[in-house]
Write a protein that holds these residues in place. Structure first.
Motif, PDB file in Angstrom:
ATOM      1  N   THR A 170      10.031  24.193  -6.136  1.00  0.00           N
ATOM      2  CA  THR A 170       9.549  23.987  -4.876  1.00  0.00           C
ATOM      3  C   THR A 170      10.202  24.816  -3.641  1.00  0.00           C
ATOM      4  O   THR A 170      11.455  25.196  -3.824  1.00  0.00           O
ATOM      5  N   VAL A 171       9.419  25.213  -2.544  1.00  0.00           N
ATOM      6  CA  VAL A 171      10.213  26.228  -1.515  1.00  0.00           C
ATOM      7  C   VAL A 171       9.641  25.465  -0.541  1.00  0.00           C
ATOM      8  O   VAL A 171       8.449  25.295   0.279  1.00  0.00           O
ATOM      9  N   ASN A 172      10.726  24.994   0.343  1.00  0.00           N
ATOM     10  CA  ASN A 172      10.399  24.269   1.627  1.00  0.00           C
ATOM     11  C   ASN A 172      11.268  24.778   2.959  1.00  0.00           C
ATOM     12  O   ASN A 172      12.507  25.503   2.472  1.00  0.00           O
ATOM     13  N   ALA A 173      11.130  24.455   4.078  1.00  0.00           N
ATOM     14  CA  ALA A 173      12.005  24.988   5.082  1.00  0.00           C
ATOM     15  C   ALA A 173      12.297  23.686   6.145  1.00  0.00           C
ATOM     16  O   ALA A 173      11.340  22.999   6.440  1.00  0.00           O
ATOM     17  N   TYR A 174      13.406  23.840   6.663  1.00  0.00           N
ATOM     18  CA  TYR A 174      13.618  22.952   7.972  1.00  0.00           C
ATOM     19  C   TYR A 174      13.622  23.528   9.193  1.00  0.00           C
ATOM     20  O   TYR A 174      14.063  24.702   9.305  1.00  0.00           O
ATOM     21  N   ALA A 175      13.279  22.924  10.027  1.00  0.00           N
ATOM     22  CA  ALA A 175      13.076  23.439  11.500  1.00  0.00           C
ATOM     23  C   ALA A 175      13.853  22.774  12.550  1.00  0.00           C
ATOM     24  O   ALA A 175      12.961  21.895  13.197  1.00  0.00           O
ATOM     25  N   PRO A 176      15.039  22.838  12.796  1.00  0.00           N
ATOM     26  CA  PRO A 176      15.536  22.083  13.905  1.00  0.00           C
ATOM     27  C   PRO A 176      15.388  22.760  15.184  1.00  0.00           C
ATOM     28  O   PRO A 176      14.586  23.740  15.507  1.00  0.00           O
ATOM     29  N   GLY A 177      15.706  21.717  16.124  1.00  0.00           N
ATOM     30  CA  GLY A 177      15.567  22.244  17.646  1.00  0.00           C
ATOM     31  C   GLY A 177      16.663  22.596  18.242  1.00  0.00           C
ATOM     32  O   GLY A 177      17.201  24.027  17.769  1.00  0.00           O
ATOM     33  N   ILE A 178      17.538  21.667  19.069  1.00  0.00           N
ATOM     34  CA  ILE A 178      18.705  22.275  19.783  1.00  0.00           C
ATOM     35  C   ILE A 178      19.891  21.399  19.113  1.00  0.00           C
ATOM     36  O   ILE A 178      20.211  20.342  19.521  1.00  0.00           O
ATOM     37  N   VAL A 179      20.815  22.242  18.294  1.00  0.00           N
ATOM     38  CA  VAL A 179      21.624  21.453  17.426  1.00  0.00           C
ATOM     39  C   VAL A 179      22.982  22.210  18.284  1.00  0.00           C
ATOM     40  O   VAL A 179      23.259  23.396  18.504  1.00  0.00           O
ATOM     41  N   GLY A 180      23.930  21.296  18.422  1.00  0.00           N
ATOM     42  CA  GLY A 180      25.386  21.449  19.196  1.00  0.00           C
ATOM     43  C   GLY A 180      26.368  22.251  18.153  1.00  0.00           C
ATOM     44  O   GLY A 180      27.038  21.663  17.621  1.00  0.00           O
ATOM     45  N   THR A 181      25.898  23.357  17.861  1.00  0.00           N
ATOM     46  CA  THR A 181      26.931  24.372  17.005  1.00  0.00           C
ATOM     47  C   THR A 181      27.200  25.682  17.956  1.00  0.00           C
ATOM     48  O   THR A 181      26.666  25.640  19.052  1.00  0.00           O
ATOM     49  N   GLY A 182      27.975  26.550  17.181  1.00  0.00           N
ATOM     50  CA  GLY A 182      28.494  27.647  17.834  1.00  0.00           C
ATOM     51  C   GLY A 182      27.261  28.599  18.269  1.00  0.00           C
ATOM     52  O   GLY A 182      27.329  29.265  19.270  1.00  0.00           O
ATOM     53  N   MET A 183      26.229  28.554  17.463  1.00  0.00           N
ATOM     54  CA  MET A 183      25.055  29.198  17.677  1.00  0.00           C
ATOM     55  C   MET A 183      24.638  28.826  19.231  1.00  0.00           C
ATOM     56  O   MET A 183      24.079  29.611  19.857  1.00  0.00           O
ATOM     57  N   TRP A 184      24.209  27.604  19.568  1.00  0.00           N
ATOM     58  CA  TRP A 184      23.959  27.216  20.895  1.00  0.00           C
ATOM     59  C   TRP A 184      25.104  27.577  21.982  1.00  0.00           C
ATOM     60  O   TRP A 184      24.645  27.619  23.013  1.00  0.00           O
ATOM     61  N   GLU A 185      26.437  27.504  21.726  1.00  0.00           N
ATOM     62  CA  GLU A 185      27.329  27.869  22.500  1.00  0.00           C
ATOM     63  C   GLU A 185      27.103  29.187  23.061  1.00  0.00           C
ATOM     64  O   GLU A 185      27.163  29.573  24.076  1.00  0.00           O
TER      65      GLU A 185
END
Ligand SMILES: NC(=O)C1=CN([C@@H]2O[C@H](COP(=O)(O)OP(=O)(O)OC[C@H]3O[C@@H](n4cnc5c(N)ncnc54)[C@H](O)[C@@H]3O)[C@@H](O)[C@H]2O)C=CC1
Ligand SMILES: CC(=O)C(C)=O
Length: 261
Positions: free
Chosen positions: A181-196
Protein backbone atom coordinates in the motif's frame (compact mmCIF):
# COMPACT_ATOMS: atom_id res chain seq x y z
CA UNK A 1 -3.36 -4.42 17.64
CA UNK A 2 0.25 -4.63 18.91
CA UNK A 3 2.88 -4.83 16.16
CA UNK A 4 5.48 -7.59 16.56
CA UNK A 5 8.79 -8.25 14.80
CA UNK A 6 8.29 -5.50 12.24
CA UNK A 7 10.77 -2.89 11.06
CA UNK A 8 10.09 0.68 9.91
CA UNK A 9 12.53 3.21 8.45
CA UNK A 10 11.68 6.90 8.94
CA UNK A 11 13.60 9.57 7.01
CA UNK A 12 14.25 13.00 8.50
CA UNK A 13 13.77 11.37 11.92
CA UNK A 14 16.42 13.39 13.77
CA UNK A 15 13.90 16.08 14.68
CA UNK A 16 10.40 17.45 14.20
CA UNK A 17 7.66 15.35 12.65
CA UNK A 18 10.05 12.51 11.75
CA UNK A 19 11.14 12.15 15.38
CA UNK A 20 7.49 12.11 16.47
CA UNK A 21 6.70 9.39 13.91
CA UNK A 22 9.72 7.28 14.91
CA UNK A 23 8.73 7.41 18.60
CA UNK A 24 5.07 6.63 17.88
CA UNK A 25 5.88 3.66 15.62
CA UNK A 26 8.28 2.38 18.30
CA UNK A 27 5.50 2.67 20.89
CA UNK A 28 3.30 0.69 18.47
CA UNK A 29 5.92 -2.11 18.53
CA UNK A 30 8.10 -1.45 15.46
CA UNK A 31 11.89 -1.57 15.54
CA UNK A 32 13.07 1.65 13.90
CA UNK A 33 15.78 2.81 11.52
CA UNK A 34 16.21 6.53 12.24
CA UNK A 35 17.47 8.01 8.95
CA UNK A 36 18.76 11.54 8.50
CA UNK A 37 21.70 13.42 6.97
CA UNK A 38 25.15 12.93 8.58
CA UNK A 39 25.16 16.38 10.35
CA UNK A 40 22.03 15.24 12.23
CA UNK A 41 23.77 12.14 13.65
CA UNK A 42 23.85 13.45 17.23
CA UNK A 43 20.13 14.24 17.21
CA UNK A 44 19.44 10.91 15.49
CA UNK A 45 21.41 9.07 18.17
CA UNK A 46 19.23 10.71 20.86
CA UNK A 47 16.11 9.50 19.05
CA UNK A 48 17.66 6.02 18.94
CA UNK A 49 18.22 6.21 22.72
CA UNK A 50 14.61 7.34 23.29
CA UNK A 51 13.36 4.37 21.24
CA UNK A 52 15.56 1.94 23.16
CA UNK A 53 14.02 3.34 26.36
CA UNK A 54 10.67 2.19 24.95
CA UNK A 55 12.07 -1.35 24.72
CA UNK A 56 12.48 -1.46 20.93
CA UNK A 57 15.56 -1.88 18.77
CA UNK A 58 16.76 1.17 16.83
CA UNK A 59 19.69 2.24 14.65
CA UNK A 60 20.75 5.55 13.14
CA UNK A 61 21.33 5.43 9.38
CA UNK A 62 22.99 8.39 7.66
CA UNK A 63 21.41 9.08 4.26
CA UNK A 64 20.83 12.03 1.97
CA UNK A 65 17.40 11.11 0.59
CA UNK A 66 17.94 13.05 -2.62
CA UNK A 67 20.50 10.40 -3.65
CA UNK A 68 19.10 7.09 -4.87
CA UNK A 69 22.11 4.98 -3.85
CA UNK A 70 22.01 6.35 -0.29
CA UNK A 71 18.31 5.53 0.10
CA UNK A 72 18.88 1.99 -1.21
CA UNK A 73 21.84 1.60 1.19
CA UNK A 74 19.74 2.89 4.12
CA UNK A 75 17.00 0.35 3.43
CA UNK A 76 19.62 -2.44 3.13
CA UNK A 77 21.23 -1.35 6.42
CA UNK A 78 17.86 -1.22 8.22
CA UNK A 79 16.89 -4.71 7.01
CA UNK A 80 20.28 -6.18 7.86
CA UNK A 81 20.70 -4.58 11.29
CA UNK A 82 17.09 -4.90 12.46
CA UNK A 83 16.25 -8.23 10.83
CA UNK A 84 13.43 -7.34 8.42
CA UNK A 85 11.75 -4.52 6.54
CA UNK A 86 8.03 -3.71 6.54
CA UNK A 87 7.39 0.06 6.38
CA UNK A 88 9.13 3.11 4.92
CA UNK A 89 8.12 6.64 5.89
CA UNK A 90 9.45 9.13 3.32
CA UNK A 91 9.23 12.07 5.72
CA UNK A 92 12.35 14.18 5.07
CA UNK A 93 11.72 17.45 3.30
CA UNK A 94 12.65 21.11 3.11
CA UNK A 95 10.72 24.35 2.63
CA UNK A 96 11.60 27.29 0.39
CA UNK A 97 10.12 30.68 1.08
CA UNK A 98 10.46 32.74 -2.09
CA UNK A 99 8.17 34.79 -4.35
CA UNK A 100 7.59 32.82 -7.59
CA UNK A 101 9.23 35.56 -9.69
CA UNK A 102 12.53 35.11 -7.78
CA UNK A 103 13.01 31.32 -7.76
CA UNK A 104 16.27 30.19 -9.37
CA UNK A 105 16.93 27.01 -11.35
CA UNK A 106 19.24 25.78 -8.56
CA UNK A 107 16.56 26.30 -5.89
CA UNK A 108 13.91 24.53 -7.96
CA UNK A 109 16.27 21.65 -8.59
CA UNK A 110 17.19 21.39 -4.88
CA UNK A 111 13.64 21.31 -3.54
CA UNK A 112 12.49 18.76 -6.12
CA UNK A 113 15.51 16.52 -5.44
CA UNK A 114 14.88 16.54 -1.68
CA UNK A 115 11.06 16.53 -1.60
CA UNK A 116 10.16 14.54 -4.72
CA UNK A 117 13.10 12.44 -5.97
CA UNK A 118 13.43 11.16 -2.38
CA UNK A 119 9.90 9.78 -2.47
CA UNK A 120 10.57 7.96 -5.74
CA UNK A 121 13.83 6.48 -4.39
CA UNK A 122 12.01 5.49 -1.18
CA UNK A 123 9.22 3.78 -3.14
CA UNK A 124 11.74 1.93 -5.34
CA UNK A 125 14.05 0.86 -2.51
CA UNK A 126 11.22 -0.31 -0.25
CA UNK A 127 9.37 -2.19 -3.01
CA UNK A 128 12.58 -4.00 -4.03
CA UNK A 129 13.29 -4.96 -0.39
CA UNK A 130 9.71 -6.20 0.18
CA UNK A 131 10.00 -8.34 -2.96
CA UNK A 132 13.40 -9.72 -1.86
CA UNK A 133 11.92 -10.62 1.55
CA UNK A 134 8.89 -12.24 -0.09
CA UNK A 135 6.11 -10.10 1.39
CA UNK A 136 4.17 -6.88 0.85
CA UNK A 137 4.61 -3.71 2.88
CA UNK A 138 3.59 -0.14 3.46
CA UNK A 139 4.99 3.02 1.90
CA UNK A 140 4.01 6.31 3.53
CA UNK A 141 5.15 9.78 2.43
CA UNK A 142 4.95 13.36 3.68
CA UNK A 143 2.56 15.51 1.68
CA UNK A 144 1.09 18.73 3.13
CA UNK A 145 -1.95 20.97 2.95
CA UNK A 146 0.24 22.50 0.21
CA UNK A 147 -0.25 19.27 -1.80
CA UNK A 148 -3.97 20.11 -2.13
CA UNK A 149 -3.81 23.91 -2.49
CA UNK A 150 -0.92 26.08 -3.67
CA UNK A 151 0.31 28.56 -1.05
CA UNK A 152 1.79 31.95 -2.03
CA UNK A 153 5.53 32.39 -1.36
CA UNK A 154 5.67 28.59 -1.02
CA UNK A 155 5.07 27.86 -4.70
CA UNK A 156 8.03 25.52 -5.32
CA UNK A 157 7.26 23.77 -2.03
CA UNK A 158 3.57 23.45 -3.00
CA UNK A 159 4.47 22.08 -6.44
CA UNK A 160 6.82 19.53 -4.86
CA UNK A 161 4.06 18.34 -2.53
CA UNK A 162 1.54 18.13 -5.42
CA UNK A 163 4.11 15.81 -7.02
CA UNK A 164 4.21 13.65 -3.87
CA UNK A 165 0.42 13.28 -4.16
CA UNK A 166 0.75 12.26 -7.83
CA UNK A 167 3.40 9.64 -7.12
CA UNK A 168 1.35 8.31 -4.18
CA UNK A 169 -1.76 7.79 -6.31
CA UNK A 170 0.07 6.25 -9.28
CA UNK A 171 2.42 4.03 -7.25
CA UNK A 172 -0.52 2.72 -5.18
CA UNK A 173 -2.12 1.37 -8.36
CA UNK A 174 1.13 -0.09 -9.73
CA UNK A 175 2.17 -1.78 -6.47
CA UNK A 176 -1.22 -3.06 -5.24
CA UNK A 177 -0.74 -6.45 -7.00
CA UNK A 178 2.44 -6.93 -4.93
CA UNK A 179 0.55 -6.40 -1.65
CA UNK A 180 2.10 -2.97 -1.12
CA UNK A 181 0.00 0.00 0.00
CA UNK A 182 1.13 3.56 -0.73
CA UNK A 183 -0.36 6.48 1.20
CA UNK A 184 0.59 9.98 2.36
CA UNK A 185 -0.16 12.29 5.28
CA UNK A 186 -0.92 15.96 4.74
CA UNK A 187 -0.23 18.06 7.86
CA UNK A 188 -1.18 21.72 8.26
CA UNK A 189 0.84 24.04 10.50
CA UNK A 190 3.13 21.96 12.70
CA UNK A 191 5.33 23.60 15.36
CA UNK A 192 8.76 22.44 14.13
CA UNK A 193 11.98 23.95 12.80
CA UNK A 194 10.35 24.15 9.38
CA UNK A 195 7.71 26.63 10.55
CA UNK A 196 10.31 28.63 12.51
CA UNK A 197 12.09 29.09 9.18
CA UNK A 198 8.89 29.89 7.26
CA UNK A 199 7.86 32.48 9.87
CA UNK A 200 11.32 34.13 9.90
CA UNK A 201 11.58 34.26 6.09
CA UNK A 202 8.00 35.55 5.66
CA UNK A 203 8.81 38.30 8.17
CA UNK A 204 11.70 39.45 5.98
CA UNK A 205 9.38 39.56 2.97
CA UNK A 206 6.23 41.13 4.45
CA UNK A 207 7.76 43.07 7.39
CA UNK A 208 5.50 41.50 10.04
CA UNK A 209 7.16 40.92 13.43
CA UNK A 210 8.67 37.49 14.18
CA UNK A 211 5.93 35.08 15.22
CA UNK A 212 3.11 37.08 13.58
CA UNK A 213 2.86 35.03 10.37
CA UNK A 214 2.74 31.80 12.39
CA UNK A 215 0.11 33.29 14.74
CA UNK A 216 -2.12 34.36 11.83
CA UNK A 217 -1.89 30.92 10.22
CA UNK A 218 -2.74 29.17 13.50
CA UNK A 219 -5.76 31.46 13.92
CA UNK A 220 -7.17 29.89 10.73
CA UNK A 221 -7.24 26.38 12.23
CA UNK A 222 -10.75 25.22 13.18
CA UNK A 223 -9.53 23.19 16.18
CA UNK A 224 -7.86 26.34 17.48
CA UNK A 225 -4.29 25.24 18.17
CA UNK A 226 -1.03 24.57 16.39
CA UNK A 227 -0.42 20.98 15.27
CA UNK A 228 2.15 18.79 17.04
CA UNK A 229 4.35 16.04 15.58
CA UNK A 230 2.31 13.61 17.71
CA UNK A 231 -0.90 14.67 15.89
CA UNK A 232 0.78 13.73 12.61
CA UNK A 233 2.27 10.52 14.01
CA UNK A 234 -1.19 9.17 14.91
CA UNK A 235 -2.16 9.19 11.23
CA UNK A 236 1.15 7.57 10.23
CA UNK A 237 0.56 4.92 12.91
CA UNK A 238 -2.76 4.10 11.20
CA UNK A 239 -1.12 3.89 7.76
CA UNK A 240 1.72 1.71 9.13
CA UNK A 241 -0.54 -0.69 11.01
CA UNK A 242 -3.03 -3.39 10.00
CA UNK A 243 -6.12 -1.16 10.35
CA UNK A 244 -5.19 0.50 7.03
CA UNK A 245 -4.74 -2.77 5.10
CA UNK A 246 -7.62 -1.86 2.72
CA UNK A 247 -6.53 1.78 2.25
CA UNK A 248 -4.20 2.76 -0.61
CA UNK A 249 -3.47 5.77 -2.80
CA UNK A 250 -4.81 8.18 -0.19
CA UNK A 251 -3.51 11.53 1.00
CA UNK A 252 -5.02 12.13 4.42
CA UNK A 253 -5.32 15.71 5.66
CA UNK A 254 -4.31 16.00 9.32
CA UNK A 255 -4.56 19.77 9.72
CA UNK A 256 -7.00 20.46 12.57
CA UNK A 257 -9.51 21.80 10.04
CA UNK A 258 -7.89 24.06 7.47
CA UNK A 259 -8.81 22.47 4.13
CA UNK A 260 -11.86 20.32 3.35
CA UNK A 261 -12.28 17.74 0.60
N1 LIG B 1 6.14 21.65 9.72
C1 LIG B 1 5.02 21.72 9.01
O1 LIG B 1 4.17 22.58 9.27
C2 LIG B 1 4.75 20.77 7.91
C3 LIG B 1 5.68 19.85 7.46
N2 LIG B 1 5.35 19.00 6.44
C4 LIG B 1 6.32 18.04 5.93
O2 LIG B 1 6.68 17.14 6.98
C5 LIG B 1 8.03 16.69 6.78
C6 LIG B 1 8.85 16.94 8.06
O3 LIG B 1 8.84 18.32 8.33
P1 LIG B 1 9.32 18.96 9.72
O4 LIG B 1 9.57 17.92 10.71
O5 LIG B 1 8.40 20.06 10.01
O6 LIG B 1 10.71 19.61 9.23
P2 LIG B 1 12.09 19.83 10.00
O7 LIG B 1 12.82 20.83 9.18
O8 LIG B 1 11.86 20.08 11.44
O9 LIG B 1 12.81 18.40 9.86
C7 LIG B 1 13.15 17.89 8.61
C8 LIG B 1 14.14 16.75 8.78
O10 LIG B 1 14.48 16.30 7.46
C9 LIG B 1 15.89 16.18 7.38
N3 LIG B 1 16.36 16.35 6.00
C10 LIG B 1 16.38 17.49 5.26
N4 LIG B 1 16.97 17.26 4.07
C11 LIG B 1 17.32 15.95 4.07
C12 LIG B 1 17.98 15.11 3.12
N5 LIG B 1 18.39 15.58 1.93
N6 LIG B 1 18.18 13.82 3.44
C13 LIG B 1 17.77 13.33 4.64
N7 LIG B 1 17.15 14.06 5.57
C14 LIG B 1 16.94 15.37 5.29
C15 LIG B 1 16.44 17.28 8.29
O11 LIG B 1 17.78 17.05 8.66
C16 LIG B 1 15.45 17.21 9.44
O12 LIG B 1 15.86 16.27 10.42
C17 LIG B 1 8.56 17.46 5.56
O13 LIG B 1 8.45 16.65 4.40
C18 LIG B 1 7.62 18.65 5.47
O14 LIG B 1 7.54 19.14 4.16
C19 LIG B 1 4.14 19.02 5.83
C20 LIG B 1 3.19 19.90 6.24
C21 LIG B 1 3.41 20.84 7.30
C1 LIG C 1 5.13 23.64 5.92
C2 LIG C 1 3.88 23.38 5.21
O1 LIG C 1 3.69 22.34 4.63
C3 LIG C 1 2.93 24.36 5.23
C4 LIG C 1 1.93 24.40 4.21
O2 LIG C 1 2.94 25.17 6.08
Amino acid sequence: MAIQDKVALVTGAGQGIGRGIALRLAADGFDIAVADIEPQREKGDSVVAEIEQLGRKAVFVAADVSKRDQVVAAVDAAAEQLGGFDVIVNNAGIAQIKPVLEITAEELDQIFRINVDSVVWGIQAAAAKFEQLGHGGKIISAASIASIQGFPILSAYSASKFAVRGFTQAAAQELAPKGITVNAYAPGIVGTGMWELIDAELSKINGKPLGQNLKENVEGIALGRIETPEDVAKVVSFFAGPDSDYVTGQVLLVDGGMLYN
